[in-house]
Scaffold this active site. Structure first.
Site, mmCIF file in Angstrom:
data_model
loop_
_atom_site.group_PDB
_atom_site.id
_atom_site.type_symbol
_atom_site.label_atom_id
_atom_site.label_comp_id
_atom_site.label_asym_id
_atom_site.label_seq_id
_atom_site.Cartn_x
_atom_site.Cartn_y
_atom_site.Cartn_z
ATOM 1 N N HIS A 185 0.789 -1.150 -0.232
ATOM 2 C CA HIS A 185 -0.100 -0.072 0.051
ATOM 3 C C HIS A 185 0.921 1.398 0.023
ATOM 4 C CE1 HIS A 185 1.179 -0.350 4.240
ATOM 5 N NE2 HIS A 185 0.700 1.088 4.263
HETATM 6 C C1 UD1 Z 1 -1.670 4.868 6.620
HETATM 7 C C2 UD1 Z 1 -0.422 5.454 7.223
HETATM 8 C C3 UD1 Z 1 0.604 4.329 6.852
HETATM 9 C C4 UD1 Z 1 0.091 2.847 7.386
HETATM 10 C C5 UD1 Z 1 -1.330 2.774 6.491
HETATM 11 C C6 UD1 Z 1 -1.915 1.517 6.939
HETATM 12 C C7 UD1 Z 1 -0.154 7.849 7.262
HETATM 13 C C8 UD1 Z 1 0.967 8.754 6.871
HETATM 14 N N1 UD1 Z 1 0.248 6.614 6.773
HETATM 15 O O1 UD1 Z 1 -1.631 4.995 5.017
HETATM 16 O O2 UD1 Z 1 1.697 4.601 7.877
HETATM 17 O O3 UD1 Z 1 0.810 2.027 6.971
HETATM 18 O O4 UD1 Z 1 -2.149 3.904 7.037
HETATM 19 O O5 UD1 Z 1 -2.962 1.148 6.362
HETATM 20 O O6 UD1 Z 1 -0.404 8.119 8.389
HETATM 21 N N2 UD1 Z 1 -9.210 4.978 2.539
HETATM 22 C C9 UD1 Z 1 -10.406 4.325 2.474
HETATM 23 N N3 UD1 Z 1 -11.010 3.802 3.481
HETATM 24 C C10 UD1 Z 1 -10.195 4.259 4.639
HETATM 25 C C11 UD1 Z 1 -9.100 4.797 4.700
HETATM 26 C C12 UD1 Z 1 -8.386 5.196 3.490
HETATM 27 O O7 UD1 Z 1 -10.810 4.079 1.302
HETATM 28 O O8 UD1 Z 1 -10.966 3.998 5.750
HETATM 29 C C13 UD1 Z 1 -8.484 5.352 0.976
HETATM 30 C C14 UD1 Z 1 -8.671 6.744 0.793
HETATM 31 O O9 UD1 Z 1 -8.850 6.831 -0.557
HETATM 32 C C15 UD1 Z 1 -7.136 7.380 1.056
HETATM 33 C C16 UD1 Z 1 -6.551 6.231 0.808
HETATM 34 O O10 UD1 Z 1 -7.099 4.917 1.248
HETATM 35 O O11 UD1 Z 1 -7.008 8.401 0.576
HETATM 36 C C17 UD1 Z 1 -5.141 6.319 1.853
HETATM 37 O O12 UD1 Z 1 -5.467 6.534 2.992
HETATM 38 P P1 UD1 Z 1 -4.562 7.425 4.006
HETATM 39 O O13 UD1 Z 1 -5.134 7.272 5.427
HETATM 40 O O14 UD1 Z 1 -4.357 8.506 3.535
HETATM 41 O O15 UD1 Z 1 -3.207 6.723 4.271
HETATM 42 P P2 UD1 Z 1 -2.752 5.192 4.003
HETATM 43 O O16 UD1 Z 1 -2.046 4.999 2.860
HETATM 44 O O17 UD1 Z 1 -3.896 4.309 4.696
#
Ligand code: UD1
Length: 387
Positions: A224
């Site tokens: 991811h």
């Molecule tokens: C975050 C953490 C990362 C961790 C990862 C585990 C930071 C900087 N990064 O990254 O260290 O390894 O979580 O999963 O905090 N999204 C959904 N549903 C959700 C959450 C996210 O659809 O419940 C999608 C959204 O489009 C979002 C993308 O996933 O933009 C990324 O989510 P985000 O929380 O920005 O960062 P992660 O890549 O999950």
């Protein structure tokens, strides 16, 4: 004493669960000094599969306060968390804010607490990848610079903090709190059936053939990180390797993070991934399910930090799809199960072949003993007594 502990994203949940249990045990122990505890969820992860499922499986009480910051750019997530968390702190006036790991919630809540003059304790302090392109590295550096109490998972982390000039009396080596969760849940996870986990979490209309996963001969992967999934050329090369080489040799189980799914779709790779025979695509799965799959996997391909640690204790050979790690204790040269392969397919292929020849070799780094949470709470209580 009043403590606010903070979670935001999936990897935080398995770290806070044992800490809350340690507080409950303290309060039930007959000790006169009770701890008042509030759990704040920033809401960075909000999908059922990314958040609520973990609360349920790990028996974490519902958050007392949810800041509901949701997705967004880093500045949006950090900024919105700070604005909302400041209000909570002014209202609740805790003695300590406890943050875990390295996600945006960790950074945002440490900064807010320090600006409000509240002590910060960081659980999982001192990890360093040295890679400033990783958002998590920035979060780790800022949090550790501000924290009053830095609780480290291994001795290499103590060294890192010393080199940065952190005062000795702020650092306490407590061990790895995530291993508390693993030890507490291993027995329950072992009862689950690998095939059933896959059938129940299959993505879309996919079906498992009756002979899939017959022998315990499967690879498991998660991916991811922006460095692997946000660039079309990199994601395309990795996807081809997975579909055309790994999945040709053995079933490959891949629970997909929402970010990775979006990117595969954007870059036109989703069809290839979907139609590859033996590539078993799952929705994000729960903690116990992932632990169960890890227990029997022939190898794991991952860019997650926590999984590198779990592989070390379980002994699952692990190809870490990164060029560096903040968790060197998990690497083969330190006796662990993981080897860094970055995202270069040549390198991944070579190590993939090497690793298939390796047997499981469980290893338990010092103080990864299932009792870290108690040491964390003790360190906080002792700190109070010192001043
Ligand atoms: C975050 C953490 C990362 C961790 C990862 C585990 C930071 C900087 N990064 O990254 O260290 O390894 O979580 O999963 O905090 N999204 C959904 N549903 C959700 C959450 C996210 O659809 O419940 C999608 C959204 O489009 C979002 C993308 O996933 O933009 C990324 O989510 P985000 O929380 O920005 O960062 P992660 O890549 O999950």
């Amino acid at each position: 004493m009043k403590i606010i502990s903070v979670v935001g994203a999936r990897p935080n949940f398995m770290k806070i669960s044992p800490f809350i249990k340690a507080i409950l045990a303290h309060n039930h122990s007959g000790n006169k000094s009770k701890i008042e505890h509030l759990l704040v969820h920033t809401g960075q992860h909000y999908d059922i599969g990314m958040s609520q499922a973990f609360f349920k499986a790990l028996d974490i009480p519902d958050p007392d306060i949810n800041l509901e910051v949701g997705s967004g750019s880093h500045a949006e997530q950090v900024g919105n968390t700070m604005i909302a968390f400041e209000k909570v702190l002014r209202q609740e006036k805790p003695d300590w804010v406890v943050v875990v790991g390295d996600v945006n919630a960790t950074l945002a809540c440490s900064v807010t607490a320090k600006k409000e003059g509240i002590r910060v304790c960081h659980i999982e302090a001192g990890l360093r990848s040295g890679d400033m392109t990783m958002p998590e590295e920035i979060n780790r550096l800022v949090t550790d610079r501000l924290a009053d109490l830095l609780l480290t998972p291994d001795r290499l982390s103590n060294e890192n903090l010393r080199k940065e000039g952190v005062a000795e009396n702020k650092i306490v080596f407590v061990g790895n709190i995530m291993i508390d969760t693993m030890e507490a849940n291993r027995g329950q996870a072992a009862q689950l059936n690998v095939r059933t986990i896959c059938v129940e979490n299959l993505m879309g209309a996919a079906k498992l053939k009756s002979d899939d996963l017959k022998n315990r001969n499967y690879a498991l992967m998660t991916m991811h990180r922006p460095s692997n999934v946000d660039f079309p050329a990199i994601l395309r090369a990795l996807t081809h390797f997975l579909c055309e080489e790994v999945a040709k040799e053995m079933p490959l189980i891949w629970p997909i993070h929402p970010r990775s799914q979006k990117r595969l779709q954007e870059f036109g790779l989703w069809n290839e991934v979907n139609k590859t025979r033996n590539l078993i695509l799952l929705n994000p799965i729960g903690y116990l399910e992932m632990l169960r799959l890890n227990m029997d996997a022939r190898l794991l391909l991952t860019d997650s930090g926590g999984l590198q640690e779990e592989c070390t204790v379980l002994g699952t050979p692990c190809l870490t799809l990164r060029w560096n790690t903040e968790r060197p204790v998990t690497l083969r040269e330190h006796g662990g199960a993981s080897v860094l392969v970055g995202n270069d397919v040549e390198k991944i292929r070579t190590e993939y072949k090497n690793i298939l020849a390796n047997k499981r070799k469980p290893m338990r780094p010092e103080l990864w003993d299932g009792h870290t949470a108690e040491r964390c709470l003790r360190a906080i209580m002792d700190y109070k007594e010192k001043i």
